[in-house]
Design an enzyme around this catalytic site. Structure first.
Site, PDB file in Angstrom:
ATOM      1  N   CYS A  77       0.819  -1.206   0.000  1.00  0.00           N
ATOM      2  CA  CYS A  77       0.000   0.000   0.000  1.00  0.00           C
ATOM      3  C   CYS A  77       0.862   1.269   0.000  1.00  0.00           C
ATOM      4  O   CYS A  77       1.433   1.635  -1.014  1.00  0.00           O
ATOM      5  CB  CYS A  77      -0.993  -0.019   1.154  1.00  0.00           C
ATOM      6  SG  CYS A  77      -2.420   1.069   0.903  1.00  0.00           S
TER       7      CYS A  77
ATOM      8  N   HIS B 208      -3.742  -5.824   1.829  1.00  0.00           N
ATOM      9  CA  HIS B 208      -3.484  -5.847   3.261  1.00  0.00           C
ATOM     10  C   HIS B 208      -3.986  -7.177   3.827  1.00  0.00           C
ATOM     11  O   HIS B 208      -4.370  -8.073   3.120  1.00  0.00           O
ATOM     12  CB  HIS B 208      -4.269  -4.719   3.952  1.00  0.00           C
ATOM     13  CG  HIS B 208      -3.743  -3.351   3.687  1.00  0.00           C
ATOM     14  ND1 HIS B 208      -2.579  -2.884   4.234  1.00  0.00           N
ATOM     15  CD2 HIS B 208      -4.245  -2.332   2.939  1.00  0.00           C
ATOM     16  CE1 HIS B 208      -2.380  -1.634   3.850  1.00  0.00           C
ATOM     17  NE2 HIS B 208      -3.379  -1.275   3.058  1.00  0.00           N
TER      18      HIS B 208
END
Length: 252
Positions: A93, A190
């Site tokens: 990310c 994630h």
């Protein structure tokens, strides 16, 4: 055999349990009799990349990215040399975005390392939030995880990590997610990523061992019963479905 894993700035970049990726790699090494040492680096620490075999750069908010981005610019040359020498990196990310040229936000431009030729712009309307399923020619198992990002990343001519089967991916338009550059994997997934995707963990471990010991490496098979069940559950739940706008949260 042994590996040293460097976890960069875990106090700032550990969104959604990215630290779990470190524990996953460490345990998968230990189960095979491979030594695994983890070094955590804070902002003020010096980093000797020659001592590292795997680097994790996790995710954080825009504020934390700005702080980390300033520090990364100070070690840009060393980090770039490590990557170009086939150093192994998993960037998630915010860490993924920081490997690129820049991340443009309404509050300003966050300069990236430019190690991988990719650009990120913050979306003008909504965040991309949902479970995500990919297929990748690097792995026989699907890749599964969770995405929550406002950025839209253009990876240009680089190789994506995988094709999106369900979810939004890099930009909700291209149909691809993540990037692979040399021994670097960048991704928005994630969750953390590696416990549900043991083949990616083993890919990183194998690449690191081959780089360090200058020879082909075949890792001993692990049963991975729970890991495969978790992966298959998510894949079977979402394959054939289409992400819908109501899964996307308005940017504020």
């Amino acid at each position: 055999m042994e590996l040293t894993i460097g976890h960069l700035y875990p106090d700032l970049l550990n969104l959604y349990g990215d630290r779990g990726n470190i524990q996953c790699m460490k345990k998968r090494c230990e189960w095979r009799g491979i030594g695994a040492r983890v070094i955590q680096y804070e902002l003020g620490d010096s980093i000797d990349f020659s001592k590292l075999d795997i680097v994790l750069l996790g995710g954080g908010s825009d504020r934390e990215q700005m702080i980390v981005g300033d520090r990364l610019m100070e070690i840009e040359d060393e980090f770039r040399a490590y990557v170009e020498d086939d150093g192994v990196v998993i960037a998630v990310c915010g860490g993924y975005q920081l490997l690129g040229n820049y991340y443009q936000t309404p509050e300003g431009r966050i300069e990236g390392l430019g190690i991988v030729d990719l650009d990120t712009e913050q979306g003008k309307d909504f965040r991309l939030i949902d479970n995500i399923v990919l297929e990748s020619d690097l792995f026989s198992m699907p890749i599964v995880g969770f995405e929550n990002h406002g950025g839209r990343t253009n990876i240009k001519n680089n190789k994506p990590l995988g094709k999106v089967i369900y979810g939004s991916g890099n930009d909700s338009v291209s149909g691809y997610e993540g990037v692979v550059y040399k021994n670097v994997i960048g991704t928005y997934l994630h969750g953390p990523l590696l416990p549900k995707n043991p083949q990616i963990a083993d890919y990183l471990i194998r690449k690191a061992l081959e780089r360090k010991y200058k020879q082909p490496v075949t890792l001993a098979e692990l049963p991975d019963i729970e890991e495969k069940e978790a992966n298959a559950y998510i894949y079977n739940r979402f394959k054939g479905k289409v992400s819908k706008p109501q899964n996307q949260e308005q940017l504020v």
